[in-house]
Design an enzyme around this catalytic site. Structure first.
Site, PDB file in Angstrom:
ATOM      1  N   ASN A   9       6.207  -3.066  10.621  1.00  0.00           N
ATOM      2  CA  ASN A   9       6.503  -3.649   9.307  1.00  0.00           C
ATOM      3  C   ASN A   9       8.007  -3.906   9.236  1.00  0.00           C
ATOM      4  O   ASN A   9       8.788  -2.967   9.120  1.00  0.00           O
ATOM      5  CB  ASN A   9       6.048  -2.662   8.218  1.00  0.00           C
ATOM      6  CG  ASN A   9       6.436  -3.121   6.821  1.00  0.00           C
ATOM      7  OD1 ASN A   9       6.887  -4.259   6.625  1.00  0.00           O
ATOM      8  ND2 ASN A   9       6.266  -2.250   5.847  1.00  0.00           N
ATOM      9  N   LYS A  11       9.599  -5.272   6.900  1.00  0.00           N
ATOM     10  CA  LYS A  11      10.104  -5.233   5.516  1.00  0.00           C
ATOM     11  C   LYS A  11      11.005  -6.456   5.279  1.00  0.00           C
ATOM     12  O   LYS A  11      10.752  -7.505   5.859  1.00  0.00           O
ATOM     13  CB  LYS A  11      10.805  -3.905   5.244  1.00  0.00           C
ATOM     14  CG  LYS A  11       9.914  -2.719   5.638  1.00  0.00           C
ATOM     15  CD  LYS A  11      10.393  -1.388   5.161  1.00  0.00           C
ATOM     16  CE  LYS A  11       9.392  -0.324   5.604  1.00  0.00           C
ATOM     17  NZ  LYS A  11       9.696   0.994   5.074  1.00  0.00           N
ATOM     18  N   HIS A  98       1.663  -1.189   0.037  1.00  0.00           N
ATOM     19  CA  HIS A  98       2.762  -0.391   0.582  1.00  0.00           C
ATOM     20  C   HIS A  98       3.481   0.326  -0.565  1.00  0.00           C
ATOM     21  O   HIS A  98       3.616  -0.222  -1.654  1.00  0.00           O
ATOM     22  CB  HIS A  98       3.740  -1.289   1.346  1.00  0.00           C
ATOM     23  CG  HIS A  98       4.719  -0.498   2.152  1.00  0.00           C
ATOM     24  ND1 HIS A  98       5.832   0.083   1.590  1.00  0.00           N
ATOM     25  CD2 HIS A  98       4.717  -0.142   3.460  1.00  0.00           C
ATOM     26  CE1 HIS A  98       6.486   0.753   2.534  1.00  0.00           C
ATOM     27  NE2 HIS A  98       5.834   0.633   3.677  1.00  0.00           N
ATOM     28  N   GLU A 100       6.452   0.761  -1.229  1.00  0.00           N
ATOM     29  CA  GLU A 100       7.582   0.036  -1.827  1.00  0.00           C
ATOM     30  C   GLU A 100       7.084  -0.992  -2.830  1.00  0.00           C
ATOM     31  O   GLU A 100       7.748  -1.256  -3.838  1.00  0.00           O
ATOM     32  CB  GLU A 100       8.421  -0.606  -0.710  1.00  0.00           C
ATOM     33  CG  GLU A 100       9.214   0.458   0.055  1.00  0.00           C
ATOM     34  CD  GLU A 100       9.450   0.163   1.524  1.00  0.00           C
ATOM     35  OE1 GLU A 100       9.307  -1.002   1.937  1.00  0.00           O
ATOM     36  OE2 GLU A 100       9.762   1.123   2.264  1.00  0.00           O
ATOM     37  N   GLU A 170       0.978   6.854   4.504  1.00  0.00           N
ATOM     38  CA  GLU A 170       2.437   6.897   4.580  1.00  0.00           C
ATOM     39  C   GLU A 170       2.974   7.784   3.457  1.00  0.00           C
ATOM     40  O   GLU A 170       3.105   7.326   2.321  1.00  0.00           O
ATOM     41  CB  GLU A 170       3.020   5.482   4.422  1.00  0.00           C
ATOM     42  CG  GLU A 170       2.587   4.512   5.485  1.00  0.00           C
ATOM     43  CD  GLU A 170       3.604   3.375   5.641  1.00  0.00           C
ATOM     44  OE1 GLU A 170       3.996   3.112   6.779  1.00  0.00           O
ATOM     45  OE2 GLU A 170       4.016   2.776   4.628  1.00  0.00           O
ATOM     46  N   GLY A 176      11.547   6.018   6.018  1.00  0.00           N
ATOM     47  CA  GLY A 176      12.956   5.664   6.140  1.00  0.00           C
ATOM     48  C   GLY A 176      13.904   6.833   5.939  1.00  0.00           C
ATOM     49  O   GLY A 176      15.105   6.651   5.801  1.00  0.00           O
ATOM     50  N   SER A 216       8.853   7.281   9.491  1.00  0.00           N
ATOM     51  CA  SER A 216       9.798   7.780  10.488  1.00  0.00           C
ATOM     52  C   SER A 216       9.180   8.049  11.866  1.00  0.00           C
ATOM     53  O   SER A 216       9.552   9.001  12.543  1.00  0.00           O
ATOM     54  CB  SER A 216      10.526   9.035   9.976  1.00  0.00           C
ATOM     55  OG  SER A 216      11.267   8.723   8.809  1.00  0.00           O
TER      56      SER A 216
HETATM   57  P1  13P Z   1       9.988   3.897   8.645  1.00  0.00           P
HETATM   58  O1  13P Z   1       9.272   3.881   9.976  1.00  0.00           O
HETATM   59  O2  13P Z   1      11.271   3.143   8.662  1.00  0.00           O
HETATM   60  O3  13P Z   1      10.097   5.269   8.066  1.00  0.00           O
HETATM   61  O4  13P Z   1       9.045   3.061   7.619  1.00  0.00           O
HETATM   62  C1  13P Z   1       7.710   3.362   7.546  1.00  0.00           C
HETATM   63  C2  13P Z   1       7.037   2.303   6.750  1.00  0.00           C
HETATM   64  O5  13P Z   1       7.222   2.215   5.546  1.00  0.00           O
HETATM   65  C3  13P Z   1       6.180   1.332   7.456  1.00  0.00           C
HETATM   66  O6  13P Z   1       5.432   0.580   6.557  1.00  0.00           O
END
Ligand code: 13P
Length: 254
Positions: A9, A11, A98, A100, A170, A176, A216
């Site tokens: 992803n 983002k 997601h 976010e 997640e 992150g 992560s």
């Molecule tokens: P990270 O791998 O950067 O922690 O992000 C995970 C994520 O949100 C994938 O959709």
């Protein structure tokens, strides 16, 4: 045996030129080093780069996913795009729900159910995301939160349609932050999600559905996480922007 799946992803990273360079680099590594039993690979660039990325990976093992989809077929929805539009751009997968998007764009699990349905009806595979916040985990509410997200987000999805659904767990506190859930913590929730699918759809479907872990994941921890019984691959953020790291994670998912 469930085939493992690793999705990247991106983002809101990479402009069009950068996206093309990155997908080309990933394609090169996959072309040279992919082996038959490796995990399925999905890359999810920004909407801006979907069509060109899909063209650049044609004939390779890489599939292209979007990061969002609108639940309507078409109409006056400024700034949005439909499942059939994604399909016409060569997209085969879409991330729905997601954290976010839940956090910054107020997406609810009910809204996700409509998006999931719209995507499935256009033959897209959905990567439906669930996960609790730190506060919810610390107050021991995480199982209830995930149960609601699964039940509400899969409302109206038939057993047959579940072959087009992949779940991604997640935990928000692991995204992150560099803080991964331990393999055991993740496994506990994955097994719980599988049991929820089992109660709703029965054993054959719950054993077939893939449940990815995200938060992560790095080359250093991927093997341990993917080694757990109910973890069928990963949804990778930061590390998916580094082609070598991303491929090492793919290799860890066998
Ligand atoms: P990270 O791998 O950067 O922690 O992000 C995970 C994520 O949100 C994938 O959709």
């Amino acid at each position: 045996m469930r085939k493992k799946l690793v999705a990247g992803n991106w983002k809101m990273h990479k402009n069009l030129t950068e996206s093309q360079a990155l997908i080309t680099e990933i394609r090169g590594i996959v072309r040279d080093e992919f082996r038959q039993n490796d995990a399925e690979i999905v890359v999810c660039p920004t909407a801006l780069a979907l069509a060109s990325s899909a063209r650049l990976v044609e004939g390779s093992e890489i599939r292209i996913g979007a990061q969002n989809v609108n639940e309507n077929k078409e109409g006056a929805f400024t700034g949005e795009w439909s499942a059939s539009m994604l399909k016409s751009a060569g997209v085969s997968h879409v991330i729905v729900g997601h954290s976010e998007r839940r956090q910054y764009y107020n997406e609810t699990s009910q809204a996700c159910a409509l998006k999931n349905k719209a995507a499935i009806l256009e033959d897209l595979v959905v990567l439906y995301c669930v996960g609790e916040t730190l506060e919810e985990r610390e107050s021991n509410q995480h199982f209830d939160i995930i149960k609601n997200q699964i039940e509400q987000g899969l409302e109206g999805i038939t057993g047959e349609e579940m072959s087009q659904v992949v779940i991604a767990y997640e935990p928000v506190w692991a995204i992150g932050t560099g803080k991964t859930a331990s393999a055991e913590q993740a496994q506990e929730v994955h097994a719980f999600i599988r049991s929820l699918i089992d109660s709703k759809y029965g054993q054959a479907i719950s054993q077939a559905v893939r449940i990815l872990y995200g938060g992560s994941v790095k080359p250093e921890n991927a093997k341990q996480i993917f080694g757990m019984e109910d973890i069928d691959g990963g949804l990778i953020g930061g590390a998916s922007l580094k082609p070598r790291d991303f491929f090492e994670i793919i290799k860890a998912a066998q």
